[in-house]
Design a protein around this motif. Structure first.
Motif, mmCIF file in Angstrom:
data_model
loop_
_atom_site.group_PDB
_atom_site.id
_atom_site.type_symbol
_atom_site.label_atom_id
_atom_site.label_comp_id
_atom_site.label_asym_id
_atom_site.label_seq_id
_atom_site.Cartn_x
_atom_site.Cartn_y
_atom_site.Cartn_z
ATOM 1 N N THR A 53 -76.712 64.752 -21.077
ATOM 2 C CA THR A 53 -75.882 64.243 -19.980
ATOM 3 C C THR A 53 -75.395 62.823 -20.259
ATOM 4 O O THR A 53 -74.391 62.393 -19.693
ATOM 5 C CB THR A 53 -76.637 64.251 -18.627
ATOM 6 O OG1 THR A 53 -77.819 63.472 -18.752
ATOM 7 C CG2 THR A 53 -76.977 65.653 -18.179
ATOM 8 N N SER A 56 -71.511 61.379 -24.980
ATOM 9 C CA SER A 56 -70.069 61.516 -24.819
ATOM 10 C C SER A 56 -69.498 62.473 -25.854
ATOM 11 O O SER A 56 -69.507 62.181 -27.048
ATOM 12 C CB SER A 56 -69.377 60.161 -24.959
ATOM 13 O OG SER A 56 -67.978 60.336 -24.944
ATOM 14 N N LYS A 57 -69.005 63.590 -25.369
ATOM 15 C CA LYS A 57 -68.361 64.555 -26.265
ATOM 16 C C LYS A 57 -66.890 64.219 -26.464
ATOM 17 O O LYS A 57 -66.171 64.930 -27.138
ATOM 18 C CB LYS A 57 -68.545 65.976 -25.720
ATOM 19 C CG LYS A 57 -69.998 66.396 -25.775
ATOM 20 C CD LYS A 57 -70.227 67.797 -25.313
ATOM 21 C CE LYS A 57 -71.712 68.124 -25.450
ATOM 22 N NZ LYS A 57 -72.068 69.376 -24.831
ATOM 23 N N ARG A 58 -66.459 63.114 -25.869
ATOM 24 C CA ARG A 58 -65.078 62.651 -26.063
ATOM 25 C C ARG A 58 -64.996 61.543 -27.105
ATOM 26 O O ARG A 58 -63.927 61.015 -27.376
ATOM 27 C CB ARG A 58 -64.505 62.154 -24.727
ATOM 28 C CG ARG A 58 -64.408 63.287 -23.722
ATOM 29 C CD ARG A 58 -63.637 62.959 -22.490
ATOM 30 N NE ARG A 58 -63.857 61.619 -21.966
ATOM 31 C CZ ARG A 58 -63.408 61.205 -20.812
ATOM 32 N NH1 ARG A 58 -62.706 61.987 -20.048
ATOM 33 N NH2 ARG A 58 -63.648 59.987 -20.402
ATOM 34 N N SER A 59 -66.138 61.203 -27.681
ATOM 35 C CA SER A 59 -66.184 60.174 -28.717
ATOM 36 C C SER A 59 -65.386 60.609 -29.941
ATOM 37 O O SER A 59 -65.405 61.767 -30.333
ATOM 38 C CB SER A 59 -67.647 59.933 -29.100
ATOM 39 O OG SER A 59 -67.746 59.217 -30.296
ATOM 40 N N TYR A 62 -67.551 62.145 -32.537
ATOM 41 C CA TYR A 62 -67.967 63.516 -32.231
ATOM 42 C C TYR A 62 -67.040 64.501 -32.930
ATOM 43 O O TYR A 62 -67.476 65.478 -33.532
ATOM 44 C CB TYR A 62 -67.952 63.728 -30.716
ATOM 45 C CG TYR A 62 -68.416 65.094 -30.259
ATOM 46 C CD1 TYR A 62 -69.757 65.454 -30.350
ATOM 47 C CD2 TYR A 62 -67.527 66.006 -29.715
ATOM 48 C CE1 TYR A 62 -70.196 66.692 -29.913
ATOM 49 C CE2 TYR A 62 -67.962 67.247 -29.280
ATOM 50 C CZ TYR A 62 -69.298 67.583 -29.381
ATOM 51 O OH TYR A 62 -69.725 68.819 -28.945
ATOM 52 N N SER A 89 -71.944 58.017 -23.085
ATOM 53 C CA SER A 89 -70.886 58.181 -22.091
ATOM 54 C C SER A 89 -70.887 56.926 -21.221
ATOM 55 O O SER A 89 -71.934 56.513 -20.720
ATOM 56 C CB SER A 89 -71.185 59.419 -21.247
ATOM 57 O OG SER A 89 -70.086 59.759 -20.466
ATOM 58 N N ARG A 90 -69.724 56.305 -21.060
ATOM 59 C CA ARG A 90 -69.686 55.005 -20.393
ATOM 60 C C ARG A 90 -68.795 55.014 -19.158
ATOM 61 O O ARG A 90 -67.845 55.764 -19.124
ATOM 62 C CB ARG A 90 -69.149 53.942 -21.358
ATOM 63 C CG ARG A 90 -69.922 53.814 -22.613
ATOM 64 C CD ARG A 90 -69.248 52.872 -23.580
ATOM 65 N NE ARG A 90 -67.876 53.184 -23.910
ATOM 66 C CZ ARG A 90 -67.499 53.971 -24.902
ATOM 67 N NH1 ARG A 90 -68.381 54.557 -25.653
ATOM 68 N NH2 ARG A 90 -66.235 54.178 -25.140
ATOM 69 N N GLY A 102 -70.594 57.890 -16.719
ATOM 70 C CA GLY A 102 -69.202 58.211 -16.985
ATOM 71 C C GLY A 102 -68.226 57.547 -16.040
ATOM 72 O O GLY A 102 -68.597 56.753 -15.183
#
Length: 118
Positions: A53, A56-59, A62, A89-90, A102
């Motif tokens: 959780t 970040s899968k948007r990195s 990644y 995730s930030r 997030g």
């Protein structure tokens, strides 16, 4: 604890911090200049329920490392977050025993409510 893990070079993080109008008792940690420790990450995991959780899968990394095609486990998520700050995730906002992860509008609104109701 009242803390925000963020990235000073991220316009979204800066906009959210400005929007939240944090009280002076909040601790801000720029994760690029002050790396997240394993203990801090474990504290975040205890509040969030999993390392995934917090991941970040948007990195960019990644995608570059083709991690989406790998079968990642909790220990992998922890490893990658500790290895490179972009995997967190930030922002991560901690208000006492609540955690907000997030930058979605809903998450930011819930964080704001928690911050200003104390």
């Amino acid at each position: 604890m009242k803390k925000v893990y963020y990235l000073k070079t991220c316009n979204t993080c800066l906009r959210i911090l400005k929007e939240l109008n944090l009280p002076s008792d909040f601790i801000l940690q720029d994760i690029k200049t002050e790396e997240i420790t394993s203990k801090q990450l474990d504290e975040m995991k205890a509040l969030s329920g999993s390392y995934e959780t917090l991941f970040s899968k948007r990195s960019k990394l990644y995608k570059e490392m083709d991690l989406k095609n790998q079968d990642l486990e909790e220990r992998d998520y922890k490893h990658y977050i500790l290895e490179h700050y972009t995997f967190l995730s930030r922002p991560v906002i901690i208000v006492n025993d609540a955690i907000f992860i997030g930058n979605s509008k809903k998450t930011v609104a819930l964080a704001s409510k928690a911050i200003h109701s104390n």
